[in-house]
Design a protein around this motif. Structure first.
Motif, PDB file in Angstrom:
ATOM      1  N   VAL A  16      -6.177  -7.794   5.683  1.00 46.45           N
ATOM      2  CA  VAL A  16      -6.470  -6.420   6.217  1.00 46.45           C
ATOM      3  C   VAL A  16      -6.342  -5.538   5.025  1.00 46.45           C
ATOM      4  CG1 VAL A  16      -5.240  -4.476   7.435  1.00 46.45           C
ATOM      5  CG2 VAL A  16      -5.700  -6.541   8.655  1.00 46.45           C
ATOM      6  N   VAL A  17      -5.427  -5.659   4.088  1.00 46.09           N
ATOM      7  CA  VAL A  17      -5.441  -4.936   3.010  1.00 46.09           C
ATOM      8  C   VAL A  17      -6.611  -5.268   1.850  1.00 46.09           C
ATOM      9  CG1 VAL A  17      -4.252  -4.649   0.717  1.00 46.09           C
ATOM     10  CG2 VAL A  17      -3.030  -4.755   3.090  1.00 46.09           C
ATOM     11  N   TYR A  18      -7.055  -6.275   2.053  1.00 48.31           N
ATOM     12  CA  TYR A  18      -8.268  -6.591   1.307  1.00 48.31           C
ATOM     13  C   TYR A  18      -9.366  -5.618   1.749  1.00 48.31           C
ATOM     14  CZ  TYR A  18     -12.466  -9.317   0.382  1.00 48.31           C
ATOM     15  OH  TYR A  18     -13.945  -9.976  -0.168  1.00 48.31           O
ATOM     16  N   ALA A  19      -9.472  -5.898   3.047  1.00 45.08           N
ATOM     17  CA  ALA A  19     -11.053  -5.222   3.578  1.00 45.08           C
ATOM     18  C   ALA A  19     -10.824  -3.621   3.868  1.00 45.08           C
ATOM     19  CB  ALA A  19     -11.280  -6.009   5.129  1.00 45.08           C
ATOM     20  N   ALA A  20      -9.549  -3.019   4.024  1.00 44.03           N
ATOM     21  CA  ALA A  20      -9.602  -1.790   4.556  1.00 44.03           C
ATOM     22  C   ALA A  20      -8.603  -1.041   3.742  1.00 44.03           C
ATOM     23  CB  ALA A  20      -9.150  -1.659   5.934  1.00 44.03           C
ATOM     24  N   GLY A  21      -7.955  -1.379   2.730  1.00 44.99           N
ATOM     25  CA  GLY A  21      -6.660  -0.745   2.137  1.00 44.99           C
ATOM     26  C   GLY A  21      -5.618  -0.721   2.981  1.00 44.99           C
ATOM     27  N   MET A  22      -4.848   0.126   2.549  1.00 42.28           N
ATOM     28  CA  MET A  22      -3.277   0.462   3.227  1.00 42.28           C
ATOM     29  C   MET A  22      -3.461   1.410   4.713  1.00 42.28           C
ATOM     30  SD  MET A  22      -1.236  -1.458   1.557  1.00 42.28           S
ATOM     31  CE  MET A  22       0.347  -0.832   2.368  1.00 42.28           C
ATOM     32  N   ILE A  23      -3.361   0.913   5.719  1.00 46.48           N
ATOM     33  CA  ILE A  23      -3.332   1.707   7.023  1.00 46.48           C
ATOM     34  C   ILE A  23      -2.088   1.497   7.846  1.00 46.48           C
ATOM     35  CG2 ILE A  23      -4.428   2.007   9.185  1.00 46.48           C
ATOM     36  CD1 ILE A  23      -7.009   0.934   7.988  1.00 46.48           C
ATOM     37  N   GLY A  24      -1.210   2.480   7.662  1.00 49.65           N
ATOM     38  CA  GLY A  24       0.089   2.497   8.118  1.00 49.65           C
ATOM     39  C   GLY A  24       0.316   2.890   9.895  1.00 49.65           C
ATOM     40  N   PHE A  25       1.334   2.745  10.430  1.00 46.40           N
ATOM     41  CA  PHE A  25       1.606   3.310  11.874  1.00 46.40           C
ATOM     42  C   PHE A  25       1.206   2.407  12.850  1.00 46.40           C
ATOM     43  CE2 PHE A  25       3.229   7.132   9.514  1.00 46.40           C
ATOM     44  CZ  PHE A  25       4.568   7.528  10.254  1.00 46.40           C
ATOM     45  N   VAL A  26       0.022   1.778  12.432  1.00 47.45           N
ATOM     46  CA  VAL A  26      -0.596   1.118  13.680  1.00 47.45           C
ATOM     47  C   VAL A  26       0.225  -0.104  14.135  1.00 47.45           C
ATOM     48  CG1 VAL A  26      -2.451  -0.209  14.327  1.00 47.45           C
ATOM     49  CG2 VAL A  26      -2.897   1.786  13.119  1.00 47.45           C
ATOM     50  N   GLY A  27       0.972  -0.920  13.363  1.00 43.71           N
ATOM     51  CA  GLY A  27       1.792  -1.981  13.584  1.00 43.71           C
ATOM     52  C   GLY A  27       3.121  -1.515  13.868  1.00 43.71           C
ATOM     53  N   LEU A  28       3.299  -0.392  14.007  1.00 43.24           N
ATOM     54  CA  LEU A  28       4.758   0.291  14.348  1.00 43.24           C
ATOM     55  C   LEU A  28       4.672   0.848  15.565  1.00 43.24           C
ATOM     56  CD1 LEU A  28       7.639   1.003  13.515  1.00 43.24           C
ATOM     57  CD2 LEU A  28       6.951   3.222  12.383  1.00 43.24           C
ATOM     58  N   ILE A  29       3.575   1.876  15.966  1.00 41.70           N
ATOM     59  CA  ILE A  29       3.791   2.801  17.103  1.00 41.70           C
ATOM     60  C   ILE A  29       3.301   1.833  18.201  1.00 41.70           C
ATOM     61  CG2 ILE A  29       2.754   4.825  18.185  1.00 41.70           C
ATOM     62  CD1 ILE A  29       4.818   5.156  16.130  1.00 41.70           C
ATOM     63  N   VAL A  30       1.897   1.032  18.073  1.00 43.05           N
ATOM     64  CA  VAL A  30       1.209   0.552  19.141  1.00 43.05           C
ATOM     65  C   VAL A  30       2.219  -0.594  19.819  1.00 43.05           C
ATOM     66  CG1 VAL A  30      -0.745  -1.107  19.739  1.00 43.05           C
ATOM     67  CG2 VAL A  30      -1.116   0.870  18.110  1.00 43.05           C
ATOM     68  N   VAL A  59     -10.655  -5.564  -6.402  1.00 45.12           N
ATOM     69  CA  VAL A  59      -9.410  -4.776  -6.122  1.00 45.12           C
ATOM     70  C   VAL A  59      -8.793  -5.378  -4.858  1.00 45.12           C
ATOM     71  CG1 VAL A  59      -8.585  -2.525  -5.513  1.00 45.12           C
ATOM     72  CG2 VAL A  59     -10.284  -2.696  -7.211  1.00 45.12           C
ATOM     73  N   GLY A  60      -9.551  -5.637  -3.864  1.00 51.14           N
ATOM     74  CA  GLY A  60      -9.087  -6.003  -2.569  1.00 51.14           C
ATOM     75  C   GLY A  60      -8.512  -7.242  -2.745  1.00 51.14           C
ATOM     76  N   ILE A  61      -9.166  -8.313  -3.584  1.00 49.83           N
ATOM     77  CA  ILE A  61      -8.584  -9.613  -3.652  1.00 49.83           C
ATOM     78  C   ILE A  61      -7.366  -9.334  -4.444  1.00 49.83           C
ATOM     79  CG2 ILE A  61      -9.138 -11.881  -5.106  1.00 49.83           C
ATOM     80  CD1 ILE A  61     -12.137 -11.118  -4.624  1.00 49.83           C
ATOM     81  N   ALA A  62      -7.292  -8.604  -5.583  1.00 51.27           N
ATOM     82  CA  ALA A  62      -5.851  -8.672  -6.197  1.00 51.27           C
ATOM     83  C   ALA A  62      -4.698  -8.155  -5.108  1.00 51.27           C
ATOM     84  CB  ALA A  62      -6.177  -7.439  -7.209  1.00 51.27           C
ATOM     85  N   ALA A  63      -4.956  -7.199  -4.358  1.00 52.39           N
ATOM     86  CA  ALA A  63      -4.108  -6.671  -3.409  1.00 52.39           C
ATOM     87  C   ALA A  63      -3.853  -7.719  -2.317  1.00 52.39           C
ATOM     88  CB  ALA A  63      -4.947  -5.556  -2.419  1.00 52.39           C
ATOM     89  N   PHE A  64      -4.684  -8.476  -1.820  1.00 51.39           N
ATOM     90  CA  PHE A  64      -4.351  -9.541  -0.891  1.00 51.39           C
ATOM     91  C   PHE A  64      -3.631 -10.659  -1.879  1.00 51.39           C
ATOM     92  CE2 PHE A  64      -5.315 -14.122  -0.067  1.00 51.39           C
ATOM     93  CZ  PHE A  64      -5.194 -14.094   1.314  1.00 51.39           C
TER      94      PHE A  64
END
Length: 351
Positions: free
Chosen positions: A266-280, A133-138
């Motif tokens: 990142v998507v491969y290892a941890a899925g979708m994580i939003g806002f970090v790249g926008l807010i920080v 699943v992670g590989i396909a997402a990557f």
């Protein structure tokens, strides 16, 4: 003299953030369903580093398995993901000259979602192993990035506006295909799996994967740090850059591909994580200004600290249950973003 104090303040911020990161690691290692004293954590780590046994060896002791095989890998992954996403947010905002840009703005998230949806509901890539699943997402994320570059260069050289438009178009297409697959698959369990994957999690962290992901993230951040002059020129625009003797076209393509590679891992290892790249990146600009030579390393450290602390909180907010980190990040990120929007003294570029 003023320049000296500015440089000293910048170094102090970096050292302070590094110290906070170490403290956050120790705190997050000690909390959870089983609370461990710091002395025991120190003993486990030192014994493992001095041992000749394989990194993934189990059964030495309960404390060893909890610290070395469960908690420490997920915290290292959280730090790497935070570092990578925050740095990519800075790069994307410079590439498209848009304060609302994040690592997923050019359709990368939709491509990753399509890849994961096809893997979960259609079994695409099942032969690739347990992490298919992670590989396909990557693969989905990286292919969309290549497609964005290709489309934005049709009919002339790409620029920030054409990149945004191409990303929006491909994002819509990927979302439509994902919805099409979900609609016809009629798989309730599969849809729950997709929903959980979209929330993000570090629970699947393993040392074997970290041996690849962590060096790639570190090398990419160091590369972007070395490109601070070009990134500063991107904020001025293509015409100003050409006047100063620099053509940004090739740089923009290279930066986008490297950022997509990081986001794909990142998507491969941890899925979708939003806002970090926008807010920080916005928060860090308020501290150190717009010079990418200072902005990139501080952003990387703040992103790492943020996700390590967030992962620790996810394990203790609800007793005996792990809250998906995407939910907590959204609850923190959305109010922060609204605050930045209404704060009159802040503008893109730190003015």
């Amino acid at each position: 003299m003023l320049k000296y104090f500015r440089e000293t303040g910048y170094l102090f911020i970096c050292l302070l953030l590094f110290a906070i990161l170490l403290l956050a690691f120790l705190w997050a290692l000690s909390i959870g369903t089983v609370k461990l004293p710091l002395a025991q954590i120190y003993t486990v780590i030192v014994n493992q580093l001095q041992s000749d046994l394989p990194v993934e060896a189990v059964g030495r002791s309960a404390a060893h398995d909890i610290v070395w095989l469960l908690r420490l890998p997920r915290l290292v992954l959280a730090a790497a993901v935070g570092c990578g996403l925050a740095s990519c947010g800075v790069i994307m905002q410079a590439i498209v000259k848009n304060p609302l840009a994040d690592p997923y703005i050019l359709g990368i998230s939709s491509g990753a979602s399509l890849g994961a949806t096809a893997a979960i509901l259609l079994g695409v890539g099942a032969a690739l192993g347990e992490n298919f699943v992670g590989i396909a997402a990557f693969i989905g994320a990286f292919c969309i990035s290549l497609a964005v570059l290709f489309i934005s260069n049709l009919g002339g050289r790409s620029n920030s506006m054409k990149l945004l438009l191409a990303g929006m178009a491909l994002s819509a297409v990927c979302s439509a295909f994902s919805s099409f697959i979900v609609y016809f698959a009629n798989n309730k369990e599969g849809m729950q799996t997709i929903a959980y994957w979209m929330m993000g999690s570090f629970a699947g962290a393993k040392w074997d994967n970290l041996a690849v992901i962590v060096p790639i993230v570190i090398l990419a951040v160091l590369f972007f740090w070395s490109q601070s002059r070009i990134l500063n020129l991107m904020l001025l625009g293509d015409e100003a850059a050409v006047t100063l003797g620099t053509d940004l076209h090739i740089y923009r393509q290279v930066y986008l591909l490297i950022s997509s590679l990081i986001v794909g891992f990142v998507v491969y290892a941890a899925g979708m994580i939003g806002f970090v790249g926008l807010i920080v990146p916005h928060v860090v600009r308020m501290l150190v200004g717009t010079d990418h030579k200072k902005l990139i390393p501080v952003t990387a450290l703040v992103g790492a600290v943020f996700l390590v602390i967030a992962d620790g909180l996810c394990r203790i907010i609800i007793p005996r249950t792990e809250l998906p980190i995407g939910i907590l990040i959204s609850l923190i990120g959305a109010p922060c973003f609204v605050y930045l929007m209404i704060k009159r003294t802040y503008g893109f570029g730190g003015n």
